[in-house]
Motif scaffolding. Structure first.
Motif, PDB file in Angstrom:
ATOM      1  N   UNK A 140      -2.962 -13.379 -12.206  1.00 15.69           N
ATOM      2  CA  UNK A 140      -3.896 -14.232 -12.859  1.00 15.69           C
ATOM      3  C   UNK A 140      -3.051 -14.564 -14.419  1.00 15.69           C
ATOM      4  N   UNK A 141      -2.074 -13.904 -14.571  1.00 15.33           N
ATOM      5  CA  UNK A 141      -1.221 -14.298 -15.839  1.00 15.33           C
ATOM      6  C   UNK A 141      -0.136 -15.037 -15.660  1.00 15.33           C
ATOM      7  N   UNK A 142      -0.158 -15.462 -14.427  1.00  8.17           N
ATOM      8  CA  UNK A 142       1.191 -16.398 -14.043  1.00  8.17           C
ATOM      9  C   UNK A 142       2.251 -15.721 -13.715  1.00  8.17           C
ATOM     10  N   UNK A 143       2.300 -14.436 -13.493  1.00 10.74           N
ATOM     11  CA  UNK A 143       3.702 -13.497 -12.992  1.00 10.74           C
ATOM     12  C   UNK A 143       4.060 -14.148 -11.597  1.00 10.74           C
ATOM     13  N   UNK A 144       5.350 -14.321 -11.621  1.00  8.79           N
ATOM     14  CA  UNK A 144       5.946 -14.755 -10.295  1.00  8.79           C
ATOM     15  C   UNK A 144       6.645 -13.709  -9.434  1.00  8.79           C
ATOM     16  N   UNK A 145       7.397 -12.531 -10.400  1.00  8.14           N
ATOM     17  CA  UNK A 145       7.971 -11.705  -9.630  1.00  8.14           C
ATOM     18  C   UNK A 145       7.656 -10.323 -10.318  1.00  8.14           C
ATOM     19  N   UNK A 146       7.778  -9.281  -9.547  1.00 13.49           N
ATOM     20  CA  UNK A 146       7.234  -7.803  -9.814  1.00 13.49           C
ATOM     21  C   UNK A 146       8.082  -7.035  -9.107  1.00 13.49           C
ATOM     22  N   UNK A 147       8.592  -6.050 -10.134  1.00 12.54           N
ATOM     23  CA  UNK A 147       9.758  -5.026  -9.493  1.00 12.54           C
ATOM     24  C   UNK A 147       8.764  -3.749  -9.450  1.00 12.54           C
ATOM     25  N   UNK A 148       8.871  -2.859  -8.574  1.00 14.17           N
ATOM     26  CA  UNK A 148       7.952  -1.750  -8.349  1.00 14.17           C
ATOM     27  C   UNK A 148       8.863  -0.366  -7.926  1.00 14.17           C
ATOM     28  N   UNK A 149       8.657   0.786  -8.786  1.00 16.27           N
ATOM     29  CA  UNK A 149       9.264   1.829  -8.177  1.00 16.27           C
ATOM     30  C   UNK A 149       8.286   2.402  -7.004  1.00 16.27           C
ATOM     31  N   UNK A 150       8.903   2.780  -5.834  1.00 19.56           N
ATOM     32  CA  UNK A 150       8.370   3.208  -4.774  1.00 19.56           C
ATOM     33  C   UNK A 150       8.829   4.793  -4.512  1.00 19.56           C
ATOM     34  N   UNK A 151       8.055   5.606  -4.948  1.00 20.09           N
ATOM     35  CA  UNK A 151       8.318   7.087  -4.535  1.00 20.09           C
ATOM     36  C   UNK A 151       7.936   7.316  -3.002  1.00 20.09           C
ATOM     37  N   UNK A 152       8.565   8.643  -2.911  1.00 18.39           N
ATOM     38  CA  UNK A 152       8.234   9.218  -1.585  1.00 18.39           C
ATOM     39  C   UNK A 152       6.951   9.657  -1.337  1.00 18.39           C
ATOM     40  N   UNK A 153       6.296  10.270  -2.456  1.00 18.24           N
ATOM     41  CA  UNK A 153       4.927  10.528  -2.505  1.00 18.24           C
ATOM     42  C   UNK A 153       4.117   9.320  -2.275  1.00 18.24           C
ATOM     43  N   UNK A 154       4.349   8.189  -2.991  1.00 19.54           N
ATOM     44  CA  UNK A 154       3.741   7.108  -2.804  1.00 19.54           C
ATOM     45  C   UNK A 154       3.557   6.569  -1.247  1.00 19.54           C
ATOM     46  N   UNK A 155       4.759   6.442  -0.647  1.00 21.25           N
ATOM     47  CA  UNK A 155       4.848   6.139   0.730  1.00 21.25           C
ATOM     48  C   UNK A 155       4.148   7.000   1.566  1.00 21.25           C
ATOM     49  N   UNK A 156       4.284   8.519   1.438  1.00 26.10           N
ATOM     50  CA  UNK A 156       3.893   9.268   2.245  1.00 26.10           C
ATOM     51  C   UNK A 156       1.994   9.188   2.064  1.00 26.10           C
ATOM     52  N   UNK A 157       1.651   9.231   0.874  1.00 20.82           N
ATOM     53  CA  UNK A 157       0.327   9.050   0.679  1.00 20.82           C
ATOM     54  C   UNK A 157      -0.295   7.623   1.124  1.00 20.82           C
ATOM     55  N   UNK A 158       0.360   6.581   1.462  1.00 16.56           N
ATOM     56  CA  UNK A 158       0.032   5.361   1.988  1.00 16.56           C
ATOM     57  C   UNK A 158      -0.570   4.463   0.718  1.00 16.56           C
ATOM     58  N   UNK A 159       0.113   4.659  -0.562  1.00  8.94           N
ATOM     59  CA  UNK A 159      -0.341   4.082  -1.710  1.00  8.94           C
ATOM     60  C   UNK A 159       0.127   2.395  -1.525  1.00  8.94           C
ATOM     61  N   UNK A 160       1.330   2.402  -0.837  1.00  9.18           N
ATOM     62  CA  UNK A 160       1.959   1.017  -0.801  1.00  9.18           C
ATOM     63  C   UNK A 160       1.492   0.357   0.420  1.00  9.18           C
ATOM     64  N   UNK A 161       0.714   0.694   1.082  1.00  3.36           N
ATOM     65  CA  UNK A 161       0.274   0.355   2.396  1.00  3.36           C
ATOM     66  C   UNK A 161      -0.606  -0.976   2.260  1.00  3.36           C
ATOM     67  N   UNK A 162      -0.588  -1.922   2.920  1.00  4.62           N
ATOM     68  CA  UNK A 162      -1.267  -3.276   2.760  1.00  4.62           C
ATOM     69  C   UNK A 162      -0.491  -4.128   1.497  1.00  4.62           C
ATOM     70  N   UNK A 163       0.224  -3.574   0.986  1.00  2.61           N
ATOM     71  CA  UNK A 163       1.167  -4.725   0.171  1.00  2.61           C
ATOM     72  C   UNK A 163       2.230  -5.501   0.614  1.00  2.61           C
ATOM     73  N   UNK A 164       2.426  -6.570   0.359  1.00  2.00           N
ATOM     74  CA  UNK A 164       3.390  -7.473   1.016  1.00  2.00           C
ATOM     75  C   UNK A 164       4.580  -7.517  -0.130  1.00  2.00           C
ATOM     76  N   UNK A 165       5.635  -6.991   0.648  1.00  2.54           N
ATOM     77  CA  UNK A 165       6.972  -6.964  -0.226  1.00  2.54           C
ATOM     78  C   UNK A 165       7.917  -7.935   0.273  1.00  2.54           C
ATOM     79  N   UNK A 166       8.493  -8.818  -0.778  1.00  2.56           N
ATOM     80  CA  UNK A 166       9.394  -9.913  -0.157  1.00  2.56           C
ATOM     81  C   UNK A 166      10.657  -9.054  -0.049  1.00  2.56           C
ATOM     82  N   UNK A 167      11.199  -7.770  -0.654  1.00  4.85           N
ATOM     83  CA  UNK A 167      12.162  -7.223  -0.672  1.00  4.85           C
ATOM     84  C   UNK A 167      12.218  -5.793  -0.988  1.00  4.85           C
TER      85      UNK A 167
END
Length: 487
Positions: free
Chosen positions: A170-197
């Motif tokens: 909504x603020x017009x941001x084009x790129x986002x850089x995100x830390x992805x922890x093992x806890x986050x992956x294991x607990x499916x927190x990043x599920x349903x996110x579309x990553x370009x890299x």
């Protein structure tokens, strides 16, 4: 109006009791926050099971309950949706609720034991300096363009992630850089996110209090790359043997970086000082303000990511030479007495070894290296003696102290750290439980040109003891002590 059935799109549903065509207010997985017409998602956590709070959520006005096991008492007027996996359901529902914001920006996830915060934060810095609208989800802070929010987890919960991603879009941001922890992956927190890299930094001993063994820890990280789409890139450090493992089953465009072996992106360290280092990246020389081999890897990951996202090589290199260190990551000061104090987040054996080896590679040999280090409570205890061994072997003096003891006895933690110290290094070490007193002792020991390393907490501005957080900042503390003691 948000309708329940719309946010259940793509959720694996096992059974439904009631009507899914109802208008709902908010999604909540914390029963204490549930109010009228909310949806309560019962999550099985490490400390408690949300299924125990279904009745409480219903009493507080929940209109729908999402759960893995249906309760015995079904309340009329409430819709119950039984799902195979509540964690996964929450992630999908959160993305749907905020209208799938990750699909509207270029989201890059960075995972690994060490370097996640530095890589994401510097990518954010680089893209901002390139005049591009960028966002950041990191351990240190969350940035929506120029607006800063406080971070509470390395990888926040699915609702928080999607809330901020929607705000970014909504603020017009084009790129986002995100830390992805093992806890986050294991607990499916990043599920349903579309990553370009996706970027892999390295893998070493950490979080074995949570994961049953190193193989599980590695495989959880790998699953992030397994899920990347064909349209994404997977950039990995192949000097780490686990880098190749990350690429085994990915559908993404495979890219590599390294200092020691052949890779798509390569670098050499030509010169190193406390003020920076001279690097050669893809045959181009540049001076950078960040020092150490570990930062050479971080900068190479940034260089590769920026190129894969379409930035020009010359512009990337020019901006990289201006990048500033991240708070609590090899953050240093030099006192009037010419004592160098370095504060670093190094809280794993590998990170501590990297920082101390960097210090030892730069110093002339006449200075003493005085290390202040502890280990966090209620976390992986196996690494404690290893940390003690590394600190003692690579320092001239060591002060073992308290980190964030949490619910554990700090003296017991220190004893476990000391257990790893070889007999020949005993005389180098002392133990002072109070962290401020430990830092003070290191300052009093230091003479002109000596180096003090304060490791483990980095950017943190608190100390967690018996469930309470007390104000404590390593960098401010050592700065004040050196200023006072040097008078």
């Amino acid at each position: 109006m948000i309708v329940l059935k719309d946010i259940l799109y793509k959720v694996t549903i096992e059974s439904v009791v009631g009507n899914t065509s109802v208008a709902i207010s908010n999604l909540e997985f914390d029963s204490r926050k549930v109010s009228l017409n909310d949806v309560f998602i019962a999550i099985k956590g490490t400390l408690s099971d949300g299924h125990q709070f279904i009745k409480k959520a219903a009493n507080q006005g929940a209109l729908a309950i999402i759960c893995e096991t249906l309760p015995e008492n079904i309340v009329n007027g409430i819709t119950y949706v039984q799902v195979a996996d509540s964690h996964k359901a929450l992630a999908i529902m959160a993305a749907n609720y905020y209208d799938n914001p990750s699909e509207e920006l270029k989201l890059v996830g960075v995972t690994g034991t060490n370097g996640k915060t530095t890589v994401t934060s510097l990518l954010y810095q680089l893209f901002k300096k390139a005049g591009l609208a960028a966002g950041l989800l990191s351990t240190v802070k969350i940035m929506v363009g120029d607006i800063e929010y406080k971070a509470t987890h390395t990888t926040p919960d699915s609702l928080t992630i999607n809330k901020y991603l929607r705000e970014m879009v909504d603020a017009g941001v084009e790129y986002c850089f995100m830390e992805v922890s093992s806890h986050g992956i294991h607990q499916k927190r990043t599920e349903a996110l579309k990553f370009c890299g996706g970027v892999f930094t390295n893998l070493s001993h950490d979080h074995l209090d949570y994961h049953k063994d190193f193989a599980e820890y590695r495989d959880v990280k790998k699953s992030f790359f397994d899920e990347l789409p064909k349209t994404a890139f997977a950039l990995v450090n192949v000097d780490d043997k686990n880098g190749v493992v990350m690429l085994q089953n990915t559908k993404a465009n495979k890219q590599t970086y390294a200092l020691k072996t052949y890779a798509d992106y390569r670098a050499q360290i030509l010169e190193s000082q406390f003020t920076g280092q001279l690097l050669k990246i893809n045959n181009q020389e540049l001076w950078v303000r960040l020092i150490g081999g570990f930062n050479a890897y971080n900068l190479l990951a940034i260089f590769g990511t920026a190129q894969l996202l379409g930035l020009e090589e010359l512009e990337i290199l020019q901006i990289m030479s201006t990048l500033e260190s991240v708070d609590g990551r090899f953050q240093y000061l030099i006192s009037k007495k010419k004592i160098t104090a370095i504060v670093d987040y190094a809280h794993t054996p590998d990170a501590l070894k990297n920082v101390l080896e960097t210090i030892n590679s730069i110093r002339t040999g006449n200075e003493e290296v005085i290390t202040v280090v502890g280990c966090g409570g209620d976390r992986d205890a196996q690494k404690r003696p290893v940390m003690g061994s590394i600190a003692a072997a690579l320092s001239t003096k060591v002060v073992f102290t308290s980190d964030n003891p949490r619910s554990e006895n700090p003296e017991k933690i220190i004893e476990q750290i000391e257990a790893g110290v070889p007999a020949e290094h005993y005389k180098k070490t002392i133990s002072i439980t109070n962290r401020k007193e430990a830092i003070k002792a290191a300052c009093q020991m230091a003479n002109e040109n000596d180096i003090i390393l304060i490791a483990g907490k980095g950017h943190e501005t608190y100390q967690e003891i018996n469930g309470e957080r007390f104000d404590f900042d390593d960098f401010k503390t050592v700065n004040q002590l050196l200023t006072t003691l040097n008078k």
